[in-house]
Design an enzyme around this catalytic site. Structure first.
Site, mmCIF file in Angstrom:
data_model
loop_
_atom_site.group_PDB
_atom_site.id
_atom_site.type_symbol
_atom_site.label_atom_id
_atom_site.label_comp_id
_atom_site.label_asym_id
_atom_site.label_seq_id
_atom_site.Cartn_x
_atom_site.Cartn_y
_atom_site.Cartn_z
ATOM 1 N N LYS A 1 71.320 33.875 53.481
ATOM 2 C CA LYS A 1 70.398 32.941 52.827
ATOM 3 C C LYS A 1 70.322 33.238 51.333
ATOM 4 O O LYS A 1 70.188 34.395 50.922
ATOM 5 C CB LYS A 1 68.997 33.076 53.416
ATOM 6 C CG LYS A 1 68.882 32.686 54.887
ATOM 7 C CD LYS A 1 68.519 31.239 55.041
ATOM 8 C CE LYS A 1 68.213 30.890 56.493
ATOM 9 N NZ LYS A 1 67.957 29.467 56.674
ATOM 10 N N SER A 2 70.410 32.191 50.528
ATOM 11 C CA SER A 2 70.343 32.343 49.079
ATOM 12 C C SER A 2 69.890 31.030 48.467
ATOM 13 O O SER A 2 70.297 29.953 48.929
ATOM 14 C CB SER A 2 71.710 32.725 48.509
ATOM 15 O OG SER A 2 71.708 32.652 47.089
ATOM 16 N N GLY B 1 64.567 33.842 53.976
ATOM 17 C CA GLY B 1 64.696 35.247 53.584
ATOM 18 C C GLY B 1 63.452 35.745 52.872
ATOM 19 O O GLY B 1 62.913 36.809 53.198
ATOM 20 N N HIS B 2 62.984 34.956 51.914
ATOM 21 C CA HIS B 2 61.728 35.306 51.226
ATOM 22 C C HIS B 2 60.554 35.326 52.213
ATOM 23 O O HIS B 2 59.693 36.205 52.151
ATOM 24 C CB HIS B 2 61.425 34.296 50.123
ATOM 25 C CG HIS B 2 62.472 34.200 49.061
ATOM 26 N ND1 HIS B 2 63.345 33.150 48.968
ATOM 27 C CD2 HIS B 2 62.774 35.040 48.029
ATOM 28 C CE1 HIS B 2 64.149 33.335 47.926
ATOM 29 N NE2 HIS B 2 63.834 34.459 47.342
ATOM 30 N N GLY C 1 61.492 32.208 42.929
ATOM 31 C CA GLY C 1 61.171 30.862 43.382
ATOM 32 C C GLY C 1 62.283 30.226 44.192
ATOM 33 O O GLY C 1 63.281 30.849 44.521
ATOM 34 N N LEU D 1 61.973 29.258 47.365
ATOM 35 C CA LEU D 1 61.908 30.214 48.465
ATOM 36 C C LEU D 1 62.529 29.661 49.745
ATOM 37 O O LEU D 1 62.476 28.459 50.018
ATOM 38 C CB LEU D 1 60.450 30.608 48.709
ATOM 39 C CG LEU D 1 59.681 31.121 47.488
ATOM 40 C CD1 LEU D 1 58.294 31.578 47.897
ATOM 41 C CD2 LEU D 1 60.429 32.245 46.790
ATOM 42 N N GLY E 1 64.862 42.349 49.619
ATOM 43 C CA GLY E 1 65.855 42.114 50.658
ATOM 44 C C GLY E 1 67.132 42.892 50.412
ATOM 45 O O GLY E 1 67.538 43.124 49.271
#
Length: 281
Positions: A184-185, A36-37, A31, A33, A147
């Site tokens: 991205k995180s 990247g997701h 979740g 998101l 990823g």
């Protein structure tokens, strides 16, 4: 797009798709998101007839001292992103739906989990492997998408699928970065403005490592040493690890003779960030 909260609802829908001869892609997420997701979902949509996205903050991969309680959540935004990217179904179960009260079965791997993140997060991969196995079974996926930012996770899941003869293809996808290079995180939201700038030292270290390897440096110690020196010069950074391992076995290497993963975990303030690059040779 449908939203399912129970295992049976997902299985019922997927059985119908399978009867129609449709292929199914799975994108497992925790979740909150981001792009990247979204890139994983779009890749899955391009390669499968239907895509299931799981939005499940899995408690079994967090140790008691980790950030399960504070992990960011925004299911409404998640569903909008999934729908916009073309997902057919979002699976959003409660922990009690995924784990029976008396559950006692886990997928516990050893060789590929003892290095890198496995050293400082010893229960992490047992939780990851167990929940991913369950999600693959529930979704009956033909392909599952992960990823490269979590490169050890990708390697671990590929090995699990191979070792257990699972009927799913594991697809690795490139790291998605901010314009300034930060990977991205979901955890980037923890960073203050000052910490956000300091976090760029990870992608800078990746570029330095890539440059050294491209110029012919074969020594793992030389590459990781230079990267560590760069990171250590940032006052807000505290290194957990900077390591070079075999991309196949996740075992430490001394020299580059086959494909390698160069990975790092660095605390910026209290936030643990990861980054990496893979050298295929």
């Amino acid at each position: 797009m449908k939203i399912a909260y129970t295992v049976e609802d997902v299985k019922s829908q997927v059985r119908q798709w399978k009867k129609e001869g449709l292929t199914v892609g799975l994108v497992p997420t925790m979740g909150y998101l981001h792009e990247g997701h979204e890139s994983l979902i779009k890749r899955a949509v391009a390669e499968n007839d239907r895509v299931v996205v799981s939005v499940f903050l899995n408690p079994t991969q967090f140790a008691p001292n980790e950030d399960l309680a504070s992990y960011p959540r925004d299911f409404e935004a998640d569903t909008k992103l999934c729908e916009g990217a073309g997902a057919a179904l979002v699976f959003h179960p409660e922990p009690s739906e995924m784990y029976a009260e008396d559950a006692c079965t886990f997928v516990d791997m050893t060789a590929v989990t003892k290095e890198l993140c496995g050293k400082s997060r010893p229960i992490h991969f047992r939780g990851v492997c167990t929940v991913v196995n369950k999600l693959m079974n529930i979704s009956m996926a033909d392909r599952a998408y992960f990823g490269q930012k979590d490169a050890q996770q990708l390697a671990v899941i590929r090995r699990m699928v191979r070792d257990l003869n699972m009927n799913v293809e594991v697809v690795g996808c490139p790291i998605i970065r901010e314009a300034d290079g930060l990977a991205k995180s979901s955890r980037n939201t923890y960073l203050s403005e000052e910490e956000r700038k300091a976090g760029l030292v990870l992608s800078q270290a990746v570029k330095l490592g890539q440059k050294l390897v491209a110029e012919g440096e074969k020594s793992a110690a030389a590459v990781t040493g230079a990267m560590s020196e760069l990171i250590s010069a940032e006052p807000l950074a505290k290194i957990d690890y900077v390591s070079m391992v075999s991309w196949d076995s996740i075992e430490p290497v001394e020299t580059i003779e086959a494909p390698v993963l160069v990975a790092m975990a660095v605390y910026i303030g209290k936030t643990r960030l990861i980054d990496n690059f893979i050298y295929e040779g």
